[in-house]
Motif scaffolding. Structure first.
Motif, mmCIF file in Angstrom:
data_model
loop_
_atom_site.group_PDB
_atom_site.id
_atom_site.type_symbol
_atom_site.label_atom_id
_atom_site.label_comp_id
_atom_site.label_asym_id
_atom_site.label_seq_id
_atom_site.Cartn_x
_atom_site.Cartn_y
_atom_site.Cartn_z
ATOM 1 N N GLN A 171 -12.043 2.264 -0.994
ATOM 2 C CA GLN A 171 -10.860 1.621 -1.566
ATOM 3 C C GLN A 171 -9.788 2.645 -1.927
ATOM 4 N N CYS A 212 -8.008 3.321 1.171
ATOM 5 C CA CYS A 212 -7.143 2.153 1.469
ATOM 6 C C CYS A 212 -5.858 2.226 0.652
ATOM 7 N N THR A 226 -11.764 3.039 -8.656
ATOM 8 C CA THR A 226 -11.720 2.139 -7.501
ATOM 9 C C THR A 226 -13.103 1.548 -7.248
ATOM 10 N N LYS A 235 -3.590 -1.153 -6.559
ATOM 11 C CA LYS A 235 -4.917 -1.504 -7.073
ATOM 12 C C LYS A 235 -4.870 -2.889 -7.742
#
Ligand SMILES: Cc1ncc(COP(=O)(O)O)c(C=O)c1O
Length: 464
Positions: A181, A184, A176, A335
């Motif tokens: 992230q 997230c 990531t 992603k």
């Protein structure tokens, strides 16, 4: 047409200068719809530029529909290209990028979570980057799988098994752009308006905001010297996700005891919820060896999050998550939606950096430096605040907690400290339920050297 101007000292090409000025004048109505434009020859003479410059600028305006050209009759401003209230602000010339070699530090900033920025292994990183950039096949410069480069996932999986007891294979690793992230992705995967998320209190507000944004109901659970108070988790609310920092509670610094880890895993097993284990700075442990991960106890229910922001540099924007097999595919999908994948060249450099042993050598070196900085910070606090201040949360990481017997760290006190040339971070700003941590401050020592630490504490003492 005397109002067009050419500035040869600018880096903007002449064609662009002519095109841009005419476009703005058409949009603003200064050149009216249907108005005849000067011939290319006339304008070139007027501006003392080659006719090719004007021809190319006109071609561009023609292609974009700002003007029409009638064979034998000339060029005219097109209909419908006037935009009311279009403001013709001249663009400020771009400032040249000028990266200062050294920055003066007027304020001693005890911001936590920042590593020693002047210790980044620039030379080795630069060599590896150049090597990869020069020798990698051209396919490396294309798009890649969302999950990240296999070279990095492999070395990382190996490192995590060895150093943290994380049970995973490279397929479970997702690269990531930082831990944030990863968090997230986990929250997008698991949370929505109908779900419940449990976190520690206090916690990083940026991470709290990620959860709040999903619309999930948030239940903060207080922490004590042993980490999150697991018995206070509202199991009856059926949480979908429990977010914790068990190795080094952020920001108060406790390490979650094994008894509480076992209880937590049992909750996850019983309720079917997932635990997000954020292990942001466990490498710098000063007491004993690195704490084993919670993920190692229950790989099916724990999402393990890590980052290179603290070990190397936040500027790299490289982190990772280790997800249970069931979540691999949906995590990849998110992603991919977010940014396709993290930058490949940096991933390859990092893989090589780890593989060749530089990574562990760097950790070893930095640990010695951070230990000295921590000792210096604790000694300075003890010297300036004898019997007034207790230091906590020093077993690991890049910050400590200083708890004062007789000071309340209000915004006013923090502002007075800034005036005295030192910035501190009241623990209360990380609290969800306010009022319990008003006498504590978080002092990061990663990016302040020993001289600065000593001077910083003198400045704090001068105010409080
Ligand atoms: C609790 C916590 N986890 C993780 C991170 C690291 O974030 P990133 O890897 O995105 O830089 C931070 C940022 O400082 C943090 O406060």
């Amino acid at each position: 047409m005397y109002w067009l101007s050419i500035d040869r000292s600018q880096k903007v090409p002449l064609i662009r200068q002519v095109y841009e000025q005419m476009r703005l004048r058409i949009l603003s109505g200064e050149l009216r719809q249907g108005e005849k434009l000067p011939s290319t020859r006339e304008l070139a003479q007027n501006l003392r530029v080659s006719r090719n410059v004007i021809l190319e600028a006109y071609d561009q305006l023609l292609a974009e529909g700002y003007m029409n050209s009638l064979r034998g009759s000339g060029s005219y401003v097109a209909q419908g290209a006037y935009l009311k209230q279009f403001e013709m602000e001249p663009l400020a010339p771009a400032k040249p990028v000028n990266i200062a070699k050294s920055e003066a530090k007027d304020i001693i900033d005890f911001r936590n979570g920042i590593p020693a920025l002047d210790m980044f292994p620039r030379k080795k990183w630069g060599q590896l980057f150049q090597n990869i950039c020069t020798n990698a096949p051209s396919s490396v410069f294309g798009y890649h799988a969302a999950q990240g480069r296999m070279e990095l996932r492999q070395v990382l999986a190996h490192y995590l098994i060895r150093s943290r007891g994380v049970r995973c294979d490279p397929n479970q690793v997702i690269i990531t752009t930082g831990a944030i992230q990863g968090i997230c992705i986990a929250s997008q995967l698991l949370l929505s308006e109908n779900e419940v998320v449990v976190t520690e209190d206090p916690m990083a507000s940026s991470i709290r905001n990620i959860f709040i944004k999903t619309g999930a109901a948030h239940y903060p659970v207080p922490v004590d010297e042993q980490g999150i108070q697991v018995s206070r988790i509202p199991v009856d609310k059926k949480p979908r996700l429990i977010y914790i920092t068990p190795a080094h509670q952020y920001p108060l610094g406790a390490t979650l005891t094994v008894q509480r880890r076992v209880e937590l895993v049992q909750i996850a097993r019983d309720t079917g919820c997932y635990i997000v284990e954020d292990n942001y700075d466990n490498e710098f442990r000063f007491e004993g060896t690195a704490v084993s991960s919670l993920q190692g106890l229950e790989p099916e229910r724990v999402i393990y999050i890590g980052t290179f922001s603290k070990i190397l540099s936040p500027a790299l924007r490289i982190g990772y998550m280790v997800v249970p097999p069931l979540l691999i595919k949906p995590s990849r999908v998110i992603k991919d939606l977010l940014d396709h994948h993290s930058p490949s060249l940096n991933q390859l450099v990092l893989a090589r950096f780890i593989e060749e042993g530089h990574f562990e050598r760097h950790i070893f070196k930095m640990k010695k430096i951070y230990r000295k900085r921590q000792e210096c910070l604790i000694e300075s606090l003890n010297a300036h605040f004898p019997q007034r201040c207790t230091v906590k949360g020093y077993s690991t990481g890049l910050h400590i907690v200083a708890e004062f017997d007789d000071v309340v760290f209000t915004d006013l006190v923090a502002a007075d400290l800034v005036k005295a040339g030192v910035r501190i971070y009241p623990a209360e700003m990380y609290a969800v339920n306010k009022g319990c941590h008003r006498n504590k401050i978080i002092l990061g020592y990663g990016n302040v050297n020993e001289e600065e630490i000593k001077e910083g504490i003198i400045r704090i003492a001068s105010v409080i």
